[in-house]
Design a protein around this motif. Structure first.
Motif, PDB file in Angstrom:
ATOM      1  N   ARG A  10     -13.959 -60.516  36.410  1.00 43.39           N
ATOM      2  CA  ARG A  10     -13.418 -59.331  37.081  1.00 43.39           C
ATOM      3  C   ARG A  10     -14.077 -58.049  36.564  1.00 43.39           C
ATOM      4  O   ARG A  10     -14.397 -57.139  37.342  1.00 43.39           O
ATOM      5  CB  ARG A  10     -11.907 -59.259  36.865  1.00 43.39           C
TER       6      ARG A  10
ATOM      7  N   THR B 122     -17.630 -57.739  37.843  1.00 45.29           N
ATOM      8  CA  THR B 122     -17.567 -57.454  39.276  1.00 45.29           C
ATOM      9  C   THR B 122     -17.252 -55.989  39.519  1.00 45.29           C
ATOM     10  O   THR B 122     -17.873 -55.341  40.376  1.00 45.29           O
ATOM     11  CB  THR B 122     -16.509 -58.338  39.954  1.00 45.29           C
TER      12      THR B 122
ATOM     13  N   THR C  98     -13.603 -57.655  47.645  1.00 48.22           N
ATOM     14  CA  THR C  98     -14.172 -58.175  46.397  1.00 48.22           C
ATOM     15  C   THR C  98     -13.227 -57.956  45.234  1.00 48.22           C
ATOM     16  O   THR C  98     -12.956 -58.858  44.433  1.00 48.22           O
ATOM     17  CB  THR C  98     -15.525 -57.491  46.113  1.00 48.22           C
TER      18      THR C  98
ATOM     19  N   ALA D 135     -10.134 -60.242  45.219  1.00 46.21           N
ATOM     20  CA  ALA D 135     -10.309 -61.695  45.154  1.00 46.21           C
ATOM     21  C   ALA D 135      -9.646 -62.262  43.902  1.00 46.21           C
ATOM     22  O   ALA D 135      -9.690 -61.659  42.828  1.00 46.21           O
ATOM     23  CB  ALA D 135     -11.798 -62.045  45.163  1.00 46.21           C
TER      24      ALA D 135
ATOM     25  N   TRP E 193     -13.116 -66.761  41.008  1.00 47.69           N
ATOM     26  CA  TRP E 193     -14.507 -66.323  40.903  1.00 47.69           C
ATOM     27  C   TRP E 193     -15.346 -66.761  42.090  1.00 47.69           C
ATOM     28  O   TRP E 193     -16.282 -66.063  42.480  1.00 47.69           O
ATOM     29  CB  TRP E 193     -15.129 -66.793  39.584  1.00 47.69           C
TER      30      TRP E 193
ATOM     31  N   ARG F 198     -14.622 -64.354  44.773  1.00 43.60           N
ATOM     32  CA  ARG F 198     -15.098 -63.051  44.309  1.00 43.60           C
ATOM     33  C   ARG F 198     -16.602 -62.933  44.517  1.00 43.60           C
ATOM     34  O   ARG F 198     -17.105 -61.898  44.960  1.00 43.60           O
ATOM     35  CB  ARG F 198     -14.729 -62.881  42.837  1.00 43.60           C
TER      36      ARG F 198
END
Length: 361
Positions: A212, A215, A260, A263, A266, A269
């Motif tokens: 996370r 991202t 995104t 999400a 993973w 994502r």
């Protein structure tokens, strides 16, 4: 409760009250509201009124007039500025312990401690840009060490009257020179290329929090790149999403970013992040800066991680640079301007380090 009035509107009304005093003194001047503040960006609201907000104005005089008349003019305005404009007090409270200033006492009487700041164009530019003087030729390094928020704060806001050339400075700073713009985009793509495969790798290893976090970092870089693609300076992080939403062409990108960040695993994502990156490639292709690039993701070295190879995009953009100074920059690691290089607020506001930061380039 007093109805909210945008700060730029209050500034214009305040200037209308100040202008007769300047006319009586025969003073050439520039009147504006620029610099820090959500009101300058047109993003202020009722919450903004608690500190460093209210009817305010920068009044620029020539150096000679400032020396001869600034003190007297300030005192005269204390007696002639109305106690309120637009229903909001023109009085300012004493500085709080953190240096911020709220609205003054609306019940007070007598001379007004106003927010008409009297200074010179030199002083204003030095306050906002430090040792970089935009009236002189600027190097690529000069452009790159100025945070975009500072460039935005000088080119946003409003100029109500201009005898001293602030409008010309604003026009010159409206956007980056072409090859500096290319460099900034190349650096953002390079950062994406370094990070785009890391989030799914962390997720595969069982580190969902790490996935996370990475991202989110890629998404932030994507937003910075989107502003560059729009030829718009990005504000500091508090207003990134708000300002991006004002750019109508970014709707597909914003939708992909939201999906995104929402999400929950993973795999989803990385698919959603792939949508973000492909949308950035589409936007890049629409600019026509390079030959068209594939608008799809590809596996990262055979692993089940979908990427667009941001480093390759960076290389294509770098090849389009022709300015000799910027050509030297693209031959080195693409660290980008100060905003991409660091998210440190302290670094961004410390104009005393501008000369040191130039050495990065």
């Amino acid at each position: 409760m007093t109805a909210f009035v945008p700060g730029l509107e209050l500034a214009r009304t305040l200037y209308d009250a100040v202008r007769p005093v300047l006319a009586e003194r025969g003073l050439a001047h520039t009147a504006a509201l620029v610099g820090p503040g959500s009101d300058v960006l047109g993003l202020d609201d009722a919450t903004s009124t608690d500190h460093d907000w209210g009817p305010r104005l920068q009044l620029l005089l020539s150096a000679a007039d400032h020396d001869a008349q600034a003190a007297g003019l300030h005192e005269e305005l204390r007696h002639r500025v109305p106690a309120q404009v637009g229903g909001w007090t023109t009085r300012v409270a004493p500085a709080a312990s953190d240096g911020t200033r709220g609205l003054g006492d609306t019940a007070a009487t007598g001379p007004v401690d106003h927010r008409v700041e009297i200074l010179t164009l030199d002083a204003l530019l030095h306050r906002l840009l430090g040792p970089v003087d935009p009236r002189e030729p600027m190097t690529a390094a000069d452009w790159l060490v100025i945070p975009q928020q500072r460039l935005l704060s000088l080119t946003a806001g409003a100029v109500f009257h201009d005898d001293l050339g602030l409008a010309a400075v604003r026009d010159r700073l409206r956007w980056y020179p072409h090859d500096v713009w290319l460099y900034q985009q190349a650096a953002a793509w390079s950062a994406i290329g370094q990070d785009e495969h890391l989030a799914p790798r962390a997720g595969m290893a069982g580190d969902d929090l790490g996935s996370r976090l990475v991202t989110a970092r890629v998404c932030r870089t994507a937003v910075q790149l989107a502003f560059l693609q729009e030829r718009q300076y990005a504000p500091y992080d508090k207003w990134l999403g708000t300002a991006l939403a004002r750019l109508g062409s970014t709707a597909p990108l914003r939708s992909a970013l939201a999906a995104t960040l929402a999400a929950t695993d993973w795999q989803d994502r990385q698919r959603r992040l792939g949508d973000v990156l492909v949308e950035l490639v589409r936007r890049h292709n629409a600019l026509g800066l390079t030959a068209p690039l594939p608008e799809r993701t590809i596996p990262f070295h055979g692993r089940p991680f979908e990427v667009v190879d941001g480093s390759a995009v960076a290389g294509r953009i770098a090849q389009a640079v022709t300015d000799p100074e910027v050509r030297d920059l693209v031959r080195r690691p693409l660290v980008g301007g100060i905003d991409l290089l660091s998210a440190s607020t302290d670094l961004a506001v410390d104009l005393g380090r501008t000369t040191e930061l130039r050495r990065l380039y």
